[in-house]
Design a protein around this motif. Sequence first.
Motif, short mmCIF file in Angstrom:
data_model
loop_
_atom_site.label_atom_id
_atom_site.label_comp_id
_atom_site.label_asym_id
_atom_site.label_seq_id
_atom_site.Cartn_x
_atom_site.Cartn_y
_atom_site.Cartn_z
N SER A 92 0.83 -1.20 0.00
CA SER A 92 0.00 0.00 0.00
C SER A 92 0.87 1.26 0.00
O SER A 92 0.60 2.22 -0.73
CB SER A 92 -0.92 0.00 1.22
N TYR A 93 1.92 1.23 0.81
CA TYR A 93 2.84 2.37 0.90
C TYR A 93 3.47 2.67 -0.46
O TYR A 93 3.56 3.83 -0.88
CB TYR A 93 3.93 2.04 1.92
N TRP A 125 -10.41 -20.52 -1.31
CA TRP A 125 -11.47 -20.31 -2.30
C TRP A 125 -12.15 -18.96 -2.11
O TRP A 125 -12.50 -18.30 -3.09
CB TRP A 125 -12.51 -21.43 -2.19
N GLY A 126 -12.35 -18.59 -0.86
CA GLY A 126 -13.02 -17.31 -0.59
C GLY A 126 -12.22 -16.13 -1.11
O GLY A 126 -12.78 -15.19 -1.69
N GLY A 127 -10.91 -16.17 -0.92
CA GLY A 127 -10.05 -15.11 -1.44
C GLY A 127 -10.05 -15.07 -2.95
O GLY A 127 -10.07 -13.99 -3.56
N LEU A 128 -10.02 -16.25 -3.58
CA LEU A 128 -10.08 -16.32 -5.04
C LEU A 128 -11.40 -15.75 -5.56
O LEU A 128 -11.44 -15.02 -6.55
CB LEU A 128 -9.91 -17.77 -5.50
N PHE A 129 -12.49 -16.10 -4.87
CA PHE A 129 -13.80 -15.59 -5.27
C PHE A 129 -13.86 -14.07 -5.13
O PHE A 129 -14.39 -13.37 -5.99
CB PHE A 129 -14.90 -16.25 -4.43
N CYS A 130 -13.31 -13.58 -4.02
CA CYS A 130 -13.28 -12.12 -3.81
C CYS A 130 -12.46 -11.44 -4.90
O CYS A 130 -12.82 -10.37 -5.40
CB CYS A 130 -12.70 -11.82 -2.42
N GLY A 131 -11.35 -12.08 -5.28
CA GLY A 131 -10.52 -11.52 -6.34
C GLY A 131 -11.22 -11.50 -7.69
O GLY A 131 -11.07 -10.55 -8.46
N GLY A 153 -12.08 -7.79 -7.00
CA GLY A 153 -10.78 -7.48 -7.58
C GLY A 153 -10.87 -7.14 -9.05
O GLY A 153 -10.42 -6.08 -9.50
N LEU A 154 -11.47 -8.04 -9.83
CA LEU A 154 -11.55 -7.82 -11.27
C LEU A 154 -12.43 -6.63 -11.63
O LEU A 154 -12.24 -5.99 -12.67
CB LEU A 154 -12.07 -9.08 -11.97
N ALA A 155 -13.40 -6.31 -10.76
CA ALA A 155 -14.26 -5.15 -11.02
C ALA A 155 -13.43 -3.87 -11.10
O ALA A 155 -13.78 -2.93 -11.83
CB ALA A 155 -15.31 -5.03 -9.93
N HIS A 156 -12.32 -3.84 -10.37
CA HIS A 156 -11.46 -2.65 -10.39
C HIS A 156 -10.70 -2.49 -11.71
O HIS A 156 -10.30 -1.39 -12.07
CB HIS A 156 -10.46 -2.68 -9.22
N ILE A 157 -10.51 -3.61 -12.42
CA ILE A 157 -9.89 -3.51 -13.74
C ILE A 157 -10.83 -2.78 -14.69
O ILE A 157 -10.41 -1.97 -15.52
CB ILE A 157 -9.55 -4.91 -14.28
N LEU A 158 -12.13 -3.07 -14.56
CA LEU A 158 -13.13 -2.45 -15.42
C LEU A 158 -13.42 -1.02 -15.04
O LEU A 158 -13.69 -0.18 -15.91
CB LEU A 158 -14.42 -3.28 -15.39
N THR A 159 -13.38 -0.72 -13.74
CA THR A 159 -13.77 0.61 -13.27
C THR A 159 -12.60 1.55 -13.03
O THR A 159 -12.78 2.77 -13.02
CB THR A 159 -14.60 0.51 -11.98
N GLN A 160 -11.39 0.99 -12.82
CA GLN A 160 -10.25 1.86 -12.53
C GLN A 160 -9.10 1.58 -13.50
O GLN A 160 -9.05 2.16 -14.57
CB GLN A 160 -9.83 1.71 -11.07
N TYR A 193 -3.72 -5.46 -8.10
CA TYR A 193 -3.46 -5.28 -6.67
C TYR A 193 -4.64 -5.80 -5.85
O TYR A 193 -4.45 -6.50 -4.84
CB TYR A 193 -3.21 -3.80 -6.36
N CYS A 194 -5.85 -5.48 -6.27
CA CYS A 194 -7.05 -5.90 -5.53
C CYS A 194 -7.24 -7.41 -5.58
O CYS A 194 -7.71 -8.02 -4.60
CB CYS A 194 -8.29 -5.20 -6.09
N VAL A 195 -6.89 -8.04 -6.71
CA VAL A 195 -6.97 -9.50 -6.80
C VAL A 195 -5.99 -10.14 -5.82
O VAL A 195 -6.34 -11.07 -5.09
CB VAL A 195 -6.67 -9.98 -8.24
N VAL A 196 -4.76 -9.63 -5.80
CA VAL A 196 -3.72 -10.19 -4.92
C VAL A 196 -4.11 -10.01 -3.45
O VAL A 196 -4.00 -10.94 -2.64
CB VAL A 196 -2.35 -9.54 -5.20
#
Length: 223
Positions: free
Chosen positions: A102-103, A167-173, A177-184, A191-194
């Motif tokens: 983050s830094y 699995w939960g982290g993968l699902f969140c990614g 996570g992928l939504a940020h690729i489309l919106t940002q 970064y959000c996926v990781v």
Amino acid sequence: MKEKAGFYLGLALLAFLFLGVEIIVLLVGSKLYGTMNLFGFESIIPILAHWGTTCALWILGIWLLYSLSKKRGFNVFESKSKPPVINWIIVIALLICSVIASYISWDMRFKPAVEFGGMTASFGSEAILVFVGQYSYYIVESALFLAIIVFGQKFGELVFRKNNVPWGGLFCGLTWGLAHILTQSLTTGIYCVVISIAFGAVYLLLKRNVKFAYPVITLMFML
């Protein structure tokens, strides 16, 4: 088994969709204030009203998810296991790595300090109220991330019969996570996926005990 797995998939998707409630709140606010840029006002009232309304609706959504899962026999608070010391060491290492990442992403600056500095420049002595409002918003948002992870993990375990994969982290990614690729941007999305996968790993390392996992995930997200 398929019906049960589908139920938890539905809860995980619903938790993700609840994040989008903020867009509805923003659209309603734009009708009241004439703009979607709430930070364009000198007054802090529109900003705090936006965050307060969003958080209230998110809390309602979290309660709904908890109630639905409990009725099906899955209490997200059922695990009271205490993680071994080695797991805590790994979790602390992940937390430190997330803060460093983050830094770096904030141009070698500490995220809360940057945000508070910007608020001070815009709102002067009222900046502390805006800062508290935003970080309260982050705390509630983190609870939705945890919901995505908890139900996504349950779904993955029922389908693939492997309990040591985040699995939960993968699902969140794959959702948040992928939504940020489309919106940002691609970089932000990656970064959000990781960090999503790291959230999922923390949940598993802390033995699915949400009382331990929630504050750690919240710190990783806020810092």
